[in-house]
Design a protein around this motif. Structure first.
Motif, PDB file in Angstrom:
ATOM      1  N   ALA A 167      -2.942  -0.804 -10.381  1.00 36.00           N
ATOM      2  CA  ALA A 167      -1.755  -0.221 -11.102  1.00 36.00           C
ATOM      3  C   ALA A 167      -1.354   1.094 -10.569  1.00 36.00           C
ATOM      4  O   ALA A 167       0.099   1.385 -10.137  1.00 36.00           O
ATOM      5  N   TYR A 168      -2.149   1.974 -10.268  1.00 31.61           N
ATOM      6  CA  TYR A 168      -1.718   2.990  -9.701  1.00 31.61           C
ATOM      7  C   TYR A 168      -1.122   2.891  -8.186  1.00 31.61           C
ATOM      8  O   TYR A 168       0.165   3.549  -7.862  1.00 31.61           O
ATOM      9  N   LEU A 169      -1.779   2.081  -7.511  1.00 38.37           N
ATOM     10  CA  LEU A 169      -1.220   1.938  -6.016  1.00 38.37           C
ATOM     11  C   LEU A 169       0.292   1.055  -6.107  1.00 38.37           C
ATOM     12  O   LEU A 169       1.112   1.404  -5.453  1.00 38.37           O
ATOM     13  N   GLN A 170       0.315   0.442  -7.147  1.00 32.57           N
ATOM     14  CA  GLN A 170       1.605  -0.510  -7.190  1.00 32.57           C
ATOM     15  C   GLN A 170       2.861   0.636  -7.783  1.00 32.57           C
ATOM     16  O   GLN A 170       3.539   0.653  -7.075  1.00 32.57           O
ATOM     17  N   GLN A 171       2.332   1.577  -8.611  1.00 28.05           N
ATOM     18  CA  GLN A 171       3.262   2.585  -8.984  1.00 28.05           C
ATOM     19  C   GLN A 171       3.644   3.467  -7.747  1.00 28.05           C
ATOM     20  O   GLN A 171       4.867   3.731  -7.580  1.00 28.05           O
ATOM     21  N   MET A 172       2.813   4.052  -6.950  1.00 27.44           N
ATOM     22  CA  MET A 172       3.181   4.572  -5.562  1.00 27.44           C
ATOM     23  C   MET A 172       3.814   3.719  -4.674  1.00 27.44           C
ATOM     24  O   MET A 172       4.691   4.187  -3.996  1.00 27.44           O
ATOM     25  N   ALA A 173       3.354   2.601  -4.494  1.00 30.87           N
ATOM     26  CA  ALA A 173       4.199   1.696  -3.642  1.00 30.87           C
ATOM     27  C   ALA A 173       5.587   1.610  -3.953  1.00 30.87           C
ATOM     28  O   ALA A 173       6.735   1.562  -3.350  1.00 30.87           O
ATOM     29  N   ASP A 174       6.006   1.356  -5.506  1.00 34.30           N
ATOM     30  CA  ASP A 174       7.457   1.182  -5.607  1.00 34.30           C
ATOM     31  C   ASP A 174       8.080   2.571  -5.370  1.00 34.30           C
ATOM     32  O   ASP A 174       9.320   2.602  -5.284  1.00 34.30           O
ATOM     33  N   ALA A 175       7.500   3.482  -5.922  1.00 31.95           N
ATOM     34  CA  ALA A 175       8.060   4.882  -5.390  1.00 31.95           C
ATOM     35  C   ALA A 175       8.240   4.822  -3.938  1.00 31.95           C
ATOM     36  O   ALA A 175       9.328   5.548  -3.622  1.00 31.95           O
ATOM     37  N   GLY A 176       7.507   4.549  -3.179  1.00 30.04           N
ATOM     38  CA  GLY A 176       7.793   4.842  -1.806  1.00 30.04           C
ATOM     39  C   GLY A 176       8.621   3.789  -1.244  1.00 30.04           C
ATOM     40  O   GLY A 176       9.236   3.907   0.010  1.00 30.04           O
ATOM     41  N   ASP A 177       8.855   2.568  -1.817  1.00 27.05           N
ATOM     42  CA  ASP A 177       9.880   2.079  -1.509  1.00 27.05           C
ATOM     43  C   ASP A 177      11.275   2.215  -1.599  1.00 27.05           C
ATOM     44  O   ASP A 177      12.368   1.933  -0.909  1.00 27.05           O
TER      45      ASP A 177
END
Length: 611
Positions: free
Chosen positions: A22-32
């Motif tokens: 969940a954390y990595l997905q949140q960071m990936a969404d922000a990075g996109d």
């Protein structure tokens, strides 16, 4: 790789699968999303650069250029943080020369535990960590930045900066240390004056003179407490430059490291590399834990590492710490575990020696990402100036002082000295690296206290001249914010020196400089939550066995359960701002879950992200 290290790391990874994903997905969404200020409206951007120099405004309008946000914990009341006064301008100049820009994104509070020890303000100490995390999030929420620099050193400040910055883990984040003060009065001599003062054999003027000769200059305190433990762990996480931790303030090498840290943050942002989320993973967290154990670091990190991990979706547990402590040798000795201060440690080989030895022993994950590049092997080098240029050279091939640093094959102790202690009074931790084997097992009648002041009064009244298990309860996160009980140290030490069996049991914290008296701390469940400590009575016989890892009161379960739990005599503490933090004490998790206000909200967010 040591199989025990692999086992604990894999256990952490499996336990954390849901929350980490969940954390990595949140960071990936922000990075996109468009990076930094690229998605701001013209009005937003104009506000964000209104006070900048014209040349900085020109660069900020160039959307391909990098803007670095600084989160600073500067104040000139903390000796460790006073050098940060001049860092922002130095960093801005370095970034301009590098073709980038830098702005102070925000400041966070930074209280000094050394000033507040034994005072009402110490009850704000642990919750200040979560306030700092929130302040860091507020600072970076402006979305003006492509990378961040965190300027902080001390006790709750580095953990708070880490926790807040991790929620912006799609960005590169570099920690910038300030360095330790020069060596003053040796720590052992300072402690001896404290003990003489406690006995009434030294005057207040003599005590103040000794303290002032010890804490005498800008820079971090030189004993190996929480602040200096933080610095070593930041290197182990790969978030601070190799060997940067213990270069003294206001020196050419310190200035060169600060400039390089700023450049490195910009360099990583330009390359789209080195995001904090990619660096602080389960391997990096375990590496930090290994360094904590190998150096006999501050017990405060048993709280902070758990809370930091949660903010990265990693569910570290005390069992992980205890299991690694069984296999990680103690290879460093610094006060209070030894006589050396942090400057002597640095001169003897410092962090470069630690990393080289532990990598050779297979007790660190080498295959990690760091802000300095791939691989932890980079941290076996030390920074130097050659003809005015910053370079890294190989660290020493041997310890330059074996009373401070040893090899992993001939350690000071084959284990790290941090243990879980549990029994019918609950479950806590104990650090035995500074406790002589003869003092690790104590059985005596207990005496109950609800404050350090009550203990000191009893000592001065001559009521404690006996074998003793001192129980200081209602000191946990929910009760009063879990202040450190550092004021107890000289008195407990004196009783032990007089030949008595002495131990401390508490649901609170000791100082990061926990010493020679066995202390079971962070006991869960805490007394304010109805834990067994609330059912103890004066005179109950209590056994502390650090070797066996047990903590028992001599009562059967039925008799203990039949006793009604007592309530604190002062349930609401007011004054010195303490009432403002009542909502945080209510929300605080147990000590073994980090004593954090964020545990539940992070868990709910993780579950929502996975649903």
């Amino acid at each position: 790789m040591h199989p025990g290290l692999v086992e604990v790391t894999e256990r952490l990874r499996l336990r954390s699968q849901t929350s980490r994903a969940a954390y990595l997905q949140q960071m990936a969404d922000a990075g996109d999303l468009p990076r930094g200020r690229r998605m701001l409206s013209c009005g937003n951007l104009a506000h964000g650069m209104a006070a900048c120099q014209p040349t900085d405004k020109d660069r900020l309008r160039m959307m391909d250029e990098v803007n670095v946000g600084m989160v600073t914990a500067y104040n000139d009341m903390l000796s460790a943080h006073q050098p940060y006064e001049r860092f922002p301008e130095k960093i801005r100049q370095a970034l301009r020369a590098f073709g980038a820009t830098g702005q102070v994104a925000g400041g966070v509070p930074a209280m000094c535990d050394g000033v507040t020890q034994g005072e009402p303000g110490m009850e704000l100490s642990l919750v200040s960590r979560d306030v700092i995390a929130m302040g860091t999030a507020v600072a970076l929420s402006h979305n003006m930045f492509d990378a961040a620099l965190c300027l902080g050193v001390c006790d709750k400040i580095v953990p708070g900066l880490l926790m807040g910055a991790l929620r912006f883990g799609h960005l590169p984040v570099v920690f910038v240390p300030a360095g330790p003060m020069p060596s003053g009065l040796p720590n052992a001599e300072k402690a001896a004056v404290r003990e003489r003062f406690a006995e009434g054999k030294a005057t207040r003027e003599e005590l103040l003179q000794a303290e002032s000769e010890s804490y005498h200059s800008a820079g971090t305190c030189t004993f190996y407490g929480t602040a200096n433990t933080n610095q070593i762990l930041l290197e182990a996480m790969g978030l601070q430059l190799p060997g940067a931790s213990f270069v003294q303030p206001n020196t050419p090498l310190r200035d060169a490291l600060t400039v390089y840290a700023a450049e490195q943050a910009a360099r990583l942002a330009r390359a789209g590399q080195g995001s904090m989320a990619s660096i602080l993973d389960e391997k990096a967290l375990i590496n930090a834990l290994v360094l904590l154990l190998a150096t006999g670091g501050s017990t405060n990190l048993t709280l902070h590492l758990v809370a930091i991990g949660q903010c990265a979706g990693l569910q570290l547990r005390w069992e992980d710490m205890a299991d690694l402590s069984n296999i990680v040798p103690s290879i460093a000795r610094m006060y209070p575990n030894g006589k050396a201060d942090i400057n002597q440690f640095h001169a003897a080989g410092g962090t470069a020696w630690l990393f080289a030895q532990l990598l050779e022993a297979g007790l660190l994950h080498e295959d990690v990402v760091t802000i300095a590049g791939p691989g932890l092997r980079r941290y076996t080098a030390e920074p130097v100036l050659e003809q005015g240029k910053l370079v890294w050279r190989d660290g020493p091939q041997r310890s330059l002082d074996e009373s401070i640093l040893r090899t992993w094959r001939q350690p000071f102790s084959p284990e790290g000295g941090l243990r879980i202690v549990e029994g019918n009074l609950g479950r806590g931790v104990i650090k035995v690296s500074a406790v002589a084997p003869a003092h690790r097992k104590v059985r005596a009648a207990c005496r109950l206290f609800e404050s350090q002041e009550a203990f000191v009064q009893a000592f001065k009244a001559g009521e404690l001249e006996c074998d003793l298990v001192a129980v200081v309860r209602f000191q946990g996160p929910a009760a009063n914010g879990m202040p450190e009980l550092h004021k107890l140290t000289p008195y407990l030490s004196l009783l032990q020196d007089r030949g008595f069996q002495v131990a401390l049991v508490t649901d609170g914290r000791m100082s990061g400089a926990s010493g020679k008296v066995p202390a079971v701390i962070h006991l869960c469940p805490e007394a304010a939550a109805g834990g067994p400590l609330a059912r103890l009575r004066d005179g109950d016989w209590v056994s502390v066995d650090a070797e066996a890892g047990t903590l028992q009161v001599d009562l059967d379960a039925a008799a203990l359960e039949a006793r009604p739990p007592v309530s604190p005599s002062e349930p609401v503490r007011r004054g010195w701002g303490r009432e403002l933090f009542g909502f945080m004490r209510t929300a605080a998790s147990p000590a073994e879950l980090g004593g954090s206000c964020f545990t539940e909200s992070l868990a709910i967010a993780d579950q929502a992200d996975q649903s």
